[in-house]
Design a protein around this motif. Sequence first.
Motif, short mmCIF file in Angstrom:
data_model
loop_
_atom_site.label_atom_id
_atom_site.label_comp_id
_atom_site.label_asym_id
_atom_site.label_seq_id
_atom_site.Cartn_x
_atom_site.Cartn_y
_atom_site.Cartn_z
N GLU A 73 34.67 38.25 6.48
CA GLU A 73 35.21 37.81 7.77
C GLU A 73 35.66 39.01 8.61
O GLU A 73 35.41 39.07 9.81
CB GLU A 73 36.39 36.86 7.56
CG GLU A 73 36.00 35.49 7.03
CD GLU A 73 37.21 34.62 6.70
OE1 GLU A 73 38.35 35.05 6.94
OE2 GLU A 73 36.99 33.50 6.20
N LEU B 147 32.59 40.84 9.85
CA LEU B 147 31.97 40.08 10.94
C LEU B 147 32.80 40.19 12.21
O LEU B 147 32.26 40.39 13.30
CB LEU B 147 31.80 38.62 10.52
CG LEU B 147 31.07 37.71 11.50
CD1 LEU B 147 29.66 38.20 11.72
CD2 LEU B 147 31.06 36.27 10.98
N GLU B 148 34.12 40.07 12.05
CA GLU B 148 35.02 40.18 13.21
C GLU B 148 34.93 41.57 13.84
O GLU B 148 34.88 41.71 15.06
CB GLU B 148 36.46 39.90 12.76
CG GLU B 148 37.46 39.85 13.88
CD GLU B 148 38.85 39.52 13.37
OE1 GLU B 148 39.80 40.21 13.79
OE2 GLU B 148 38.98 38.59 12.57
N LYS C 162 32.34 43.60 13.66
CA LYS C 162 31.03 43.70 14.32
C LYS C 162 31.06 43.00 15.67
O LYS C 162 30.57 43.55 16.67
CB LYS C 162 29.94 43.07 13.45
CG LYS C 162 29.51 43.92 12.29
CD LYS C 162 28.42 43.24 11.49
CE LYS C 162 27.97 44.06 10.30
NZ LYS C 162 26.92 43.36 9.54
N ASN C 163 31.63 41.78 15.69
CA ASN C 163 31.71 41.05 16.95
C ASN C 163 32.56 41.79 17.97
O ASN C 163 32.20 41.86 19.15
CB ASN C 163 32.26 39.64 16.73
CG ASN C 163 31.29 38.75 15.99
OD1 ASN C 163 30.09 38.99 15.98
ND2 ASN C 163 31.79 37.71 15.34
N LYS C 164 33.66 42.35 17.52
CA LYS C 164 34.54 43.11 18.41
C LYS C 164 33.81 44.34 18.95
O LYS C 164 33.90 44.65 20.14
CB LYS C 164 35.81 43.51 17.68
CG LYS C 164 36.87 44.10 18.56
CD LYS C 164 38.15 44.35 17.78
CE LYS C 164 39.23 44.91 18.70
NZ LYS C 164 40.46 45.17 17.95
N LYS D 71 30.57 44.65 19.26
CA LYS D 71 29.56 44.17 20.21
C LYS D 71 30.20 43.85 21.55
O LYS D 71 29.64 44.19 22.61
CB LYS D 71 28.86 42.93 19.66
CG LYS D 71 27.85 43.22 18.58
CD LYS D 71 27.19 41.94 18.08
CE LYS D 71 26.22 42.22 16.96
NZ LYS D 71 25.61 40.97 16.45
N GLU D 72 31.36 43.18 21.51
CA GLU D 72 32.06 42.85 22.75
C GLU D 72 32.46 44.11 23.50
O GLU D 72 32.30 44.21 24.72
CB GLU D 72 33.29 41.99 22.47
CG GLU D 72 32.98 40.56 22.08
CD GLU D 72 34.23 39.76 21.75
OE1 GLU D 72 35.34 40.18 22.14
OE2 GLU D 72 34.10 38.72 21.10
N LYS E 162 29.43 45.62 24.94
CA LYS E 162 29.00 44.83 26.11
C LYS E 162 29.89 45.13 27.32
O LYS E 162 29.39 45.33 28.43
CB LYS E 162 29.04 43.34 25.77
CG LYS E 162 28.48 42.45 26.83
CD LYS E 162 28.50 41.00 26.38
CE LYS E 162 27.95 40.09 27.47
NZ LYS E 162 27.98 38.69 27.06
#
Length: 181
Positions: free
Chosen positions: A107, A110-111, A113-115, A117-118, A121
């Motif tokens: 988790e 994944l968090e 990685k998402n952070k 990516k954000e 971006k």
Amino acid sequence: MSLICLTSLENPVTNEAFLEKLFPNPYDFLATLLAFIVLLIIVFYLAYKPVKKLLKARAEYVENNIRQSEKDNQLAKENLFKAKEEVSGAKAEALKIISNANKKEQEIILEAKNKAKEEAKKEYENKQQELAEDLKQKEDEIHTLIVKNAYLMSEEILKREISPQDDDRLVDEFLKKVKND
């Protein structure tokens, strides 16, 4: 009785002497018997009873130790069983904790990685916006230069002063021509 005679070379024993030696005086016999009975009673009370009491106490002690050992052995078996159950439970709990830690790790990854990516971006959008602003600024600068050049050119051509309305009209026409080309 003559067969029972003991003989010696110096002093032959007769039947009467032999019987006298075999069964002594009855009073001596009674006194000896009574002394023997008293001795037995004394030994019985002073030696036999205490020894018997000590042996009985020792037997009870040994028997109690055996019973206690059996109880301790049974208690040890129960404690061993409980300890094995606790170890088994602890192993299961450890596996559960490890599993939860692995899930939590996934988790977190994944968090992250998402952070990331954000953030990438947002950074991309910020750069796009900066580039758009730079482009707009450059376009404005170019527009201003074009306007100045057009103004200077029109002044040269007309040799007169141009009004702001004429200036705007000329700039618009020039821009239309530039866009079409």
